[in-house]
Design a protein around this motif. Structure first.
Motif, PDB file in Angstrom:
ATOM      1  N   GLY A  23       0.784  -1.227   0.000  1.00 16.03           N
ATOM      2  CA  GLY A  23       0.000   0.000   0.000  1.00 16.03           C
ATOM      3  C   GLY A  23       0.816   1.277   0.000  1.00 16.03           C
ATOM      4  O   GLY A  23       0.245   2.373   0.000  1.00 16.03           O
ATOM      5  N   ALA A  52      -0.239   4.352  -2.015  1.00 12.05           N
ATOM      6  CA  ALA A  52      -1.608   4.164  -2.503  1.00 12.05           C
ATOM      7  C   ALA A  52      -2.581   4.866  -1.562  1.00 12.05           C
ATOM      8  O   ALA A  52      -2.234   5.192  -0.426  1.00 12.05           O
ATOM      9  CB  ALA A  52      -1.948   2.673  -2.571  1.00 12.05           C
ATOM     10  N   LEU A  79      -5.931   0.059   0.230  1.00 12.52           N
ATOM     11  CA  LEU A  79      -5.422  -1.307   0.201  1.00 12.52           C
ATOM     12  C   LEU A  79      -6.573  -2.212   0.614  1.00 12.52           C
ATOM     13  O   LEU A  79      -7.112  -2.078   1.720  1.00 12.52           O
ATOM     14  CB  LEU A  79      -4.246  -1.484   1.164  1.00 12.52           C
ATOM     15  CG  LEU A  79      -3.700  -2.902   1.327  1.00 12.52           C
ATOM     16  CD1 LEU A  79      -3.131  -3.421   0.010  1.00 12.52           C
ATOM     17  CD2 LEU A  79      -2.641  -2.929   2.420  1.00 12.52           C
ATOM     18  N   LEU A 101      -4.387  -0.234 -10.860  1.00 11.30           N
ATOM     19  CA  LEU A 101      -3.782  -0.583  -9.577  1.00 11.30           C
ATOM     20  C   LEU A 101      -2.345  -0.091  -9.476  1.00 11.30           C
ATOM     21  O   LEU A 101      -1.619  -0.071 -10.468  1.00 11.30           O
ATOM     22  CB  LEU A 101      -3.808  -2.102  -9.362  1.00 11.30           C
ATOM     23  CG  LEU A 101      -5.181  -2.753  -9.317  1.00 11.30           C
ATOM     24  CD1 LEU A 101      -5.034  -4.261  -9.116  1.00 11.30           C
ATOM     25  CD2 LEU A 101      -6.046  -2.143  -8.230  1.00 11.30           C
ATOM     26  N   THR A 102      -1.963   0.246  -8.258  1.00 15.40           N
ATOM     27  CA  THR A 102      -0.555   0.550  -7.996  1.00 15.40           C
ATOM     28  C   THR A 102       0.176  -0.704  -7.543  1.00 15.40           C
ATOM     29  O   THR A 102       1.405  -0.730  -7.528  1.00 15.40           O
ATOM     30  CB  THR A 102      -0.419   1.648  -6.920  1.00 15.40           C
ATOM     31  OG1 THR A 102      -1.040   1.205  -5.717  1.00 15.40           O
ATOM     32  CG2 THR A 102      -1.052   2.950  -7.396  1.00 15.40           C
ATOM     33  N   TRP A 128      -0.638  -5.322  -6.601  1.00 15.02           N
ATOM     34  CA  TRP A 128      -1.544  -6.437  -6.332  1.00 15.02           C
ATOM     35  C   TRP A 128      -0.720  -7.655  -5.929  1.00 15.02           C
ATOM     36  O   TRP A 128       0.450  -7.769  -6.302  1.00 15.02           O
ATOM     37  CB  TRP A 128      -2.420  -6.791  -7.537  1.00 15.02           C
ATOM     38  CG  TRP A 128      -1.623  -7.246  -8.725  1.00 15.02           C
ATOM     39  CD1 TRP A 128      -1.087  -6.457  -9.703  1.00 15.02           C
ATOM     40  CD2 TRP A 128      -1.211  -8.579  -9.025  1.00 15.02           C
ATOM     41  NE1 TRP A 128      -0.376  -7.216 -10.602  1.00 15.02           N
ATOM     42  CE2 TRP A 128      -0.439  -8.529 -10.201  1.00 15.02           C
ATOM     43  CE3 TRP A 128      -1.403  -9.809  -8.411  1.00 15.02           C
ATOM     44  CZ2 TRP A 128       0.127  -9.658 -10.781  1.00 15.02           C
ATOM     45  CZ3 TRP A 128      -0.851 -10.943  -8.989  1.00 15.02           C
ATOM     46  CH2 TRP A 128      -0.095 -10.853 -10.167  1.00 15.02           C
ATOM     47  N   THR A 132      -5.181  -5.852  -3.209  1.00 12.92           N
ATOM     48  CA  THR A 132      -5.074  -4.871  -4.287  1.00 12.92           C
ATOM     49  C   THR A 132      -4.849  -3.491  -3.695  1.00 12.92           C
ATOM     50  O   THR A 132      -5.428  -3.144  -2.665  1.00 12.92           O
ATOM     51  CB  THR A 132      -6.353  -4.854  -5.149  1.00 12.92           C
ATOM     52  OG1 THR A 132      -7.481  -4.598  -4.310  1.00 12.92           O
ATOM     53  CG2 THR A 132      -6.544  -6.181  -5.879  1.00 12.92           C
ATOM     54  N   ALA A 133      -4.014  -2.709  -4.356  1.00 22.36           N
ATOM     55  CA  ALA A 133      -3.730  -1.343  -3.927  1.00 22.36           C
ATOM     56  C   ALA A 133      -3.980  -0.404  -5.097  1.00 22.36           C
ATOM     57  O   ALA A 133      -3.654  -0.724  -6.251  1.00 22.36           O
ATOM     58  CB  ALA A 133      -2.281  -1.224  -3.458  1.00 22.36           C
ATOM     59  N   ALA A 134      -4.571   0.752  -4.787  1.00 22.83           N
ATOM     60  CA  ALA A 134      -4.881   1.735  -5.822  1.00 22.83           C
ATOM     61  C   ALA A 134      -4.916   3.122  -5.186  1.00 22.83           C
ATOM     62  O   ALA A 134      -4.971   3.262  -3.964  1.00 22.83           O
ATOM     63  CB  ALA A 134      -6.229   1.418  -6.478  1.00 22.83           C
ATOM     64  N   ARG A 135      -4.939   4.123  -6.035  1.00 20.57           N
ATOM     65  CA  ARG A 135      -5.041   5.498  -5.541  1.00 20.57           C
ATOM     66  C   ARG A 135      -6.379   5.753  -4.876  1.00 20.57           C
ATOM     67  O   ARG A 135      -6.470   6.538  -3.942  1.00 20.57           O
ATOM     68  CB  ARG A 135      -4.820   6.483  -6.688  1.00 20.57           C
ATOM     69  CG  ARG A 135      -3.391   6.493  -7.207  1.00 20.57           C
ATOM     70  CD  ARG A 135      -3.142   7.511  -8.304  1.00 20.57           C
ATOM     71  NE  ARG A 135      -3.750   8.821  -8.114  1.00 20.57           N
ATOM     72  CZ  ARG A 135      -3.266   9.802  -7.329  1.00 20.57           C
ATOM     73  NH1 ARG A 135      -2.163   9.596  -6.649  1.00 20.57           N
ATOM     74  NH2 ARG A 135      -3.879  10.969  -7.254  1.00 20.57           N
ATOM     75  N   HIS A 136      -7.426   5.070  -5.359  1.00 21.41           N
ATOM     76  CA  HIS A 136      -8.770   5.298  -4.848  1.00 21.41           C
ATOM     77  C   HIS A 136      -9.419   3.976  -4.436  1.00 21.41           C
ATOM     78  O   HIS A 136      -9.177   2.936  -5.047  1.00 21.41           O
ATOM     79  CB  HIS A 136      -9.632   6.002  -5.903  1.00 21.41           C
ATOM     80  CG  HIS A 136      -9.049   7.310  -6.328  1.00 21.41           C
ATOM     81  ND1 HIS A 136      -9.104   8.440  -5.551  1.00 21.41           N
ATOM     82  CD2 HIS A 136      -8.347   7.645  -7.437  1.00 21.41           C
ATOM     83  CE1 HIS A 136      -8.487   9.431  -6.163  1.00 21.41           C
ATOM     84  NE2 HIS A 136      -8.012   8.975  -7.315  1.00 21.41           N
ATOM     85  N   ALA A 165      -9.618  -0.234  -5.928  1.00 22.64           N
ATOM     86  CA  ALA A 165      -9.044  -1.337  -5.145  1.00 22.64           C
ATOM     87  C   ALA A 165     -10.110  -2.390  -4.835  1.00 22.64           C
ATOM     88  O   ALA A 165      -9.862  -3.597  -4.964  1.00 22.64           O
ATOM     89  CB  ALA A 165      -8.410  -0.807  -3.868  1.00 22.64           C
TER      90      ALA A 165
END
Length: 152
Positions: free
Chosen positions: A20, A23, A26, A68-69, A71, A91-95, A99
């Motif tokens: 994370g 990100a 998460l 995703l940033t 996974w 999964t990790a993402a900005r939003h 995710a």
């Protein structure tokens, strides 16, 4: 970003370590062998090499599809008793929505298309292979949106 298939238990904290970083969200999901009242254990088989490659393809597809940033997917094989961990998706993402959606997408794919074969072992010693379920196929169909399922 990684996919692992292993027989030994895993530590969710180690699986997500550093994932994370940078990100905004998460999301993790850990699947556990559920007690249906008569289940003793679950046995999972796979083809080494083929399974890891398939998991990596879908993880990379989810990363591209949902931005995703990072996974990670860990899936166990072998015999697992009721209450033991079977698998994990992170999964990790900005939003957060990206995710959550990516984790849901990966779970639907793993449940329906990942190259694993599952056998339920009952308390009386009987065993049966697990067949595909209509509800799993319906969940997977949500993601098709007029194009083949898989990486965009």
């Amino acid at each position: 970003m990684a996919a692992r298939v292993q027989s030994e238990p895993f530590d969710p904290a180690l699986v997500t370590a550093g994932l994370g970083d940078g990100a905004g969200a998460l999301v993790t999901f850990v699947g556990i062998v559920r007690d249906d009242g008569d289940l003793s254990a679950l046995e999972i088989e796979h083809y080494p090499g083929m399974t890891e490659a398939a998991l990596a393809d879908y993880g990379q597809g989810a990363a591209a599809r949902f931005g995703l940033t990072g996974w990670r997917v860990v899936h166990r094989y072998g015999r697992m008793a009721v209450g033991e961990q079977i698998m994990m998706v992170a999964t990790a993402a900005r939003h957060r929505r990206a995710a959550f959606d990516a984790a849901d997408y990966l779970m639907d794919w793993l449940k329906s298309r990942a190259p694993f074969w599952k056998r339920e072992i009952r308390r009386d010693g009987s065993a049966a292979w697990v067949a595909a379920r209509d509800e799993d196929e319906a969940s997977l169909a949500r993601w098709q949106a007029g194009r083949p399922l898989g990486p965009p």
